[in-house]
Design an enzyme around this catalytic site. Sequence first.
Site, mmCIF file in Angstrom:
data_model
loop_
_atom_site.group_PDB
_atom_site.id
_atom_site.type_symbol
_atom_site.label_atom_id
_atom_site.label_comp_id
_atom_site.label_asym_id
_atom_site.label_seq_id
_atom_site.Cartn_x
_atom_site.Cartn_y
_atom_site.Cartn_z
ATOM 1 N N LYS A 39 0.628 -1.258 -0.049
ATOM 2 C CA LYS A 39 -0.016 -0.056 -0.121
ATOM 3 C C LYS A 39 0.872 1.262 0.070
ATOM 4 C CE LYS A 39 -3.950 -1.960 2.244
ATOM 5 N NZ LYS A 39 -4.939 -2.098 3.215
ATOM 6 N N LYS A 63 -4.958 -10.544 -6.744
ATOM 7 C CA LYS A 63 -6.366 -11.038 -5.870
ATOM 8 C C LYS A 63 -7.546 -9.997 -6.295
ATOM 9 C CE LYS A 63 -5.640 -8.456 -1.686
ATOM 10 N NZ LYS A 63 -4.962 -8.353 -0.313
ATOM 11 N N LYS A 92 -11.017 -4.033 -3.469
ATOM 12 C CA LYS A 92 -11.660 -3.019 -3.617
ATOM 13 C C LYS A 92 -10.886 -1.767 -4.383
ATOM 14 C CE LYS A 92 -13.359 -3.914 0.987
ATOM 15 N NZ LYS A 92 -13.161 -3.820 2.185
#
Length: 342
Positions: free
Chosen positions: A111, A206, A209
Amino acid sequence: KKRVVSGVQPTGNIHLGNYLGAIKNWTSLQDTYETLFFIVDLHAITLPYDAQQLSKTTRNTAAIYLACGVDPSKASVFVQSHVRAHVELMWLLSSEARIGRLSRMIQFKEKSRKAGDENVSVALLTYPVLMASDILLYQSDLVPVGEDQTQHLELTRELAERVNNLFGGRKWKKMGGRGGALFKVPEALIPPAGARVMSLTDGLSKMSKSAPSDQSRINLLDPKDVIANKIKRCKTDSFPGMEFDNPNRPECSNLLSIYQLVTGKTKEEVAQECIDMNWGTFKTNLADALIDHLHPIQARYNEITSDATYLDKVLSEGARKAANIADATLNNVYQAMGFLPR
Ligand code: TYM
């Protein structure tokens, strides 16, 4: 009764990965265990976010829990920020968490790489300590999550053991406490199938969102035609027939698993049924199965969100019950760590 806790971030659209990896499995635990399911709104501010939207997405996520079958007469459903103990315990735990360890967490590295150095908040680094607090406050036995959370669970276990060793047992007794462990050391509960639902456009990454393309995921609230269209356009390969676990066919294996989970069939049944199928037929069957499975969830979601007060009642009752448990743990930790009682 053993205790189970879990939560989902209220960011954007809740997708099939969140559902098959986590929420769907919560509903089968609520009969056997004491369950607490929260919406982790405090975790949602660790990356740049829209304050205008947060309360709305928090409510909608709660509605999705209930629509998926979480039953408030069995489980406590609440909003993380409504139970203040989460942030308080996080501070106490953060004194025993180590920067080196946190900065090596996979999710932090991923992230922060995406966000760019200038944009990495302190909260993104300390995020797993808040997650440990979410879990340890409730003396949880089991934490049903998808595979991407295993590292966070490991850190939670380490922190629990460390604090138990440093401040629990005889030392806590000397401070006037009960003695014994301050925290139960929890275990992750990863489902045998669905723990890692992959993107529709790339079987090697994967479903997430935050992926820029909405084509890469099925959101739980996607209308029928959108689901059909996403499945129609999702990535395929040119092998004949359909099969599980062929490393050269990650998309095929992923879609078969999704089909297995939404139809409730076994892996063997699905493998047999689809062995000679072509992609076109399989995709039509998959889209139909998904639409059939999600339709009742969407109908319940619309019912729940059309009642203005029901959800608020559920959330305030859930927070009240959770706070009782959480405050007891927090008070013990304050005592064991030597703070002056109020
Ligand atoms: P979050 O919001 O990213 O995801 C919520 C849950 O969905 C699972 N999940 C997946 N499972 C299978 N395939 C996927 N593609 C997929 N994507 C997501 C996640 O593993 C998770 O179970 N840090 C957590 C939330 C959290 C939490 C907690 C969970 C905060 N405190 C305490 C359990 C206990 C998170 O960001 O999940």
